[in-house]
Design a protein around this motif. Structure first.
Motif, short mmCIF file in Angstrom:
data_model
loop_
_atom_site.label_atom_id
_atom_site.label_comp_id
_atom_site.label_asym_id
_atom_site.label_seq_id
_atom_site.Cartn_x
_atom_site.Cartn_y
_atom_site.Cartn_z
N HIS A 75 23.10 -0.21 22.42
CA HIS A 75 22.77 0.59 21.24
C HIS A 75 21.28 0.73 20.99
CE1 HIS A 75 27.03 -0.31 20.50
NE2 HIS A 75 27.03 0.78 19.76
N SER A 76 20.48 -0.21 21.41
CA SER A 76 19.05 -0.16 21.13
C SER A 76 18.22 0.34 22.32
CB SER A 76 18.54 -1.55 20.72
OG SER A 76 18.76 -2.49 21.76
N THR A 77 18.88 0.86 23.35
CA THR A 77 18.16 1.26 24.56
C THR A 77 17.79 2.74 24.50
OG1 THR A 77 20.17 1.89 25.76
CG2 THR A 77 19.46 -0.43 25.89
N PRO A 78 16.73 3.16 25.23
CA PRO A 78 16.36 4.58 25.30
C PRO A 78 17.48 5.45 25.85
CG PRO A 78 14.57 3.21 26.11
CD PRO A 78 15.74 2.30 25.93
N LEU A 79 18.26 4.93 26.78
CA LEU A 79 19.35 5.70 27.36
C LEU A 79 20.40 6.04 26.31
CD1 LEU A 79 20.47 6.88 30.01
CD2 LEU A 79 21.70 4.72 30.35
#
Length: 217
Positions: A75-79
């Motif tokens: 949830h906190s990733t750039p992807l």
């Protein structure tokens, strides 16, 4: 005499239209639908069905949320943020970029729209920090085969408003010509679009403050 629209029997996502269901407070036609998930019914508008905004009784959203919480943990990733953004700008009329995406018919393929895992499987392995998602065909959709990870410069070159210019037997964008001839982009743009210079002259004439123009070279 206009023919009355009838969606009865048509299927949209998991919903099959059963019958008209009157109109809402804004006068929009409503349809009663049955969902393939297990018999749940839903009532929605013509526009929601045709644009893919309502595709189930709500089960798709519930399943998607459960899957996201249960499986990928990104949830906190750039992807993941990229995935959220392409969904928002193609489906949410309140998004500040909707007019350039969903508003002109750009969509996200159903597999990606319903599953972050599918999106991550198809495009995640090629992601690198500093890159952003780009559609190869700017009039095409977010779908396998039409997306890539691009640098800001590559994104700029692929924008719809980019203009192709032919010179010396080659065709390039104004940005590409400016880089190749070491010219200021705005100077070259003005020469070609506002002053109407021939492409070859626009490319080979040094700017007024360039030493080459004062020395006659």
């Amino acid at each position: 005499m206009a023919v009355s629209l009838n969606l009865t029997g048509q299927t949209f996502g998991r919903l099959t239209v059963l019958a008209p269901a009157g109109h809402d407070e804004q006068g929009r036609r409503l349809w009663r639908c049955i969902c393939s998930c297990g018999g749940q019914e839903a009532v929605t508008t013509t526009d929601n069905l045709r644009r893919g905004r309502t595709r189930s009784c709500g089960c798709l959203a519930r399943e998607g949320k459960a899957n996201r919480v249960r499986t990928h943990g990104q949830h906190s990733t750039p992807l993941y943020e990229t995935w959220c953004n392409i969904i928002r700008r193609t489906t949410n009329p309140r998004h500040n970029s909707y007019a350039s995406y969903g508003g002109r018919g750009i969509t996200v393929c159903s597999e990606w729209r319903e599953s972050f895992e599918a999106f991550a499987r198809d495009v995640g392995p090629s992601y690198e920090a500093g890159l952003s998602i780009d559609r190869i065909d700017v009039n095409g959709h977010y779908e396998p085969g039409n997306v890539r990870w691009a640098t800001p410069k590559e994104q700029a070159r692929n924008m719809r408003r980019n203009r192709l210019v032919e010179a010396f037997g080659q065709t390039k964008t104004i940005a590409e010509w400016a880089e190749l001839y070491e010219l200021n982009y705005q100077t070259l743009f003005n020469r070609l679009t506002r002053s109407g210079w021939p492409a070859e002259r626009a490319l080979t004439t040094p700017p007024p403050n360039d030493r080459r123009s004062r020395s006659g070279r």
